[in-house]
Design an enzyme around this catalytic site. Structure first.
Site, mmCIF file in Angstrom:
data_model
loop_
_atom_site.group_PDB
_atom_site.id
_atom_site.type_symbol
_atom_site.label_atom_id
_atom_site.label_comp_id
_atom_site.label_asym_id
_atom_site.label_seq_id
_atom_site.Cartn_x
_atom_site.Cartn_y
_atom_site.Cartn_z
ATOM 1 N N LYS A 69 38.790 -0.786 -3.446
ATOM 2 C CA LYS A 69 39.746 0.293 -4.551
ATOM 3 C C LYS A 69 40.032 1.497 -4.266
ATOM 4 O O LYS A 69 39.857 2.198 -2.758
ATOM 5 C CB LYS A 69 38.813 -0.301 -6.281
ATOM 6 N N ARG A 124 31.900 -7.880 -5.001
ATOM 7 C CA ARG A 124 32.845 -8.563 -5.255
ATOM 8 C C ARG A 124 33.863 -8.377 -4.396
ATOM 9 O O ARG A 124 34.138 -6.988 -4.706
ATOM 10 C CB ARG A 124 33.180 -8.665 -6.893
#
Length: 279
Positions: free
Chosen positions: A227, A261
């Protein structure tokens, strides 16, 4: 005191001695996800990628049919069903737990019928009918915090106290689900890194991982792989954020996260094995 997470066919200890963090591998069957969009669209490619994750030691495969990247448009239900359900049925009995990443109650119902082990909802089960869709099942339920919606969430994220506000939101959702009759052992939380947060907000939440777990008394899933919060620190494009993402996963696990994750399953699995050997 709850010490296990009910995860469909599985029970994961999340507190006490010898708890092993679980690796959730991301399987995006979408043409427009921010990191691997389009790579695993066809059923054949999706299954092949899942098989590689299984060989790499994945614990959970998280199947997503709708991109939630900043600015992503909503996807019609029928399209999401067509993308997700064949993959879910194909992977259901391959070994790992299977999670479906959706906020649509109709897809939740279909996934529950198919025997999914977790519903991972970026909308925190706020859609009308979402709680009812999962009420009479045994699958795990991940409540995520998101400010605004994917279309607008990164335009101007604003908080007075991001950690306190995320805790308050998650507490309200936990209480609503328990009040509806959901066993608290099925619930885990996700602070929602990148979902309506600046880089500073994201790292404030990462540093507060232990506080979130302690105050909410729930296992925590951390999803920060590749991210922008990683990119901002390492100053690298999405495809070169693997090492930074593994570092982020270790930082979350060191503070108590029980599920990470990730896109890079093999590297994360290896890093966690070394971390645990030295822990």
């Amino acid at each position: 005191m709850r010490s296990t997470l009910q995860f469909g066919r599985f029970n994961y200890p999340w507190r006490g001695e010898g708890v092993r963090p679980r690796v959730m591998g991301i399987l995006n069957v979408t043409p427009d996800s921010f990191s691997d969009g389009g790579n695993y669209q066809s059923l054949e490619f999706a299954i092949s990628h899942a098989e590689q994750m299984i060989l790499d030691g994945v614990d959970i495969i998280d199947v997503g049919g709708e991109s939630s990247r900043p600015g992503a448009p909503p996807l019609p239900l029928e399209q999401e069903l067509q993308r997700v359900m064949p993959v879910l049925y194909a992977l259901r009995d391959q070994g790992p737990a299977i999670s479906v990443d959706t906020y649509k109650p109709q897809l939740m119902r279909e996934a529950v019928i198919a025997g999914v082990d977790m519903i991972n909802d970026i909308n925190g089960f706020r859609a009308p009918g979402a709680i009812e869709a999962v009420l009479d099942s045994d699958c795990g339920l991940c409540i995520m915090h998101m400010q605004s919606q994917p279309q607008t969430m990164q335009l101007a994220p604003s908080y007075t106290d991001v950690v306190a506000e995320v805790i308050a939101f998650l507490r309200e959702r936990i209480d609503a689900m328990i009040a509806a009759g959901i066993d608290p052992r099925r619930i885990c939380i996700d602070p929602g890194f990148g979902f309506g947060k600046t880089v500073e907000h994201n790292y404030a939440l990462l540093k507060a991982t232990g506080r979130l777990i302690a105050e909410l008394d729930m296992p925590l899933l951390a999803g920060l792989s590749r991210k922008s919060m990683i990119g901002a620190v390492v100053d690298k494009p999405v495809e070169r954020r693997m090492a930074g993402s593994v570092g982020g996963a270790l930082a979350a696990v060191a503070q108590g996260a029980v599920i990470v994750r990730v896109h890079d399953v093999a590297e994360t699995v290896d890093a966690l094995k070394v971390w645990q050997a030295a822990h």
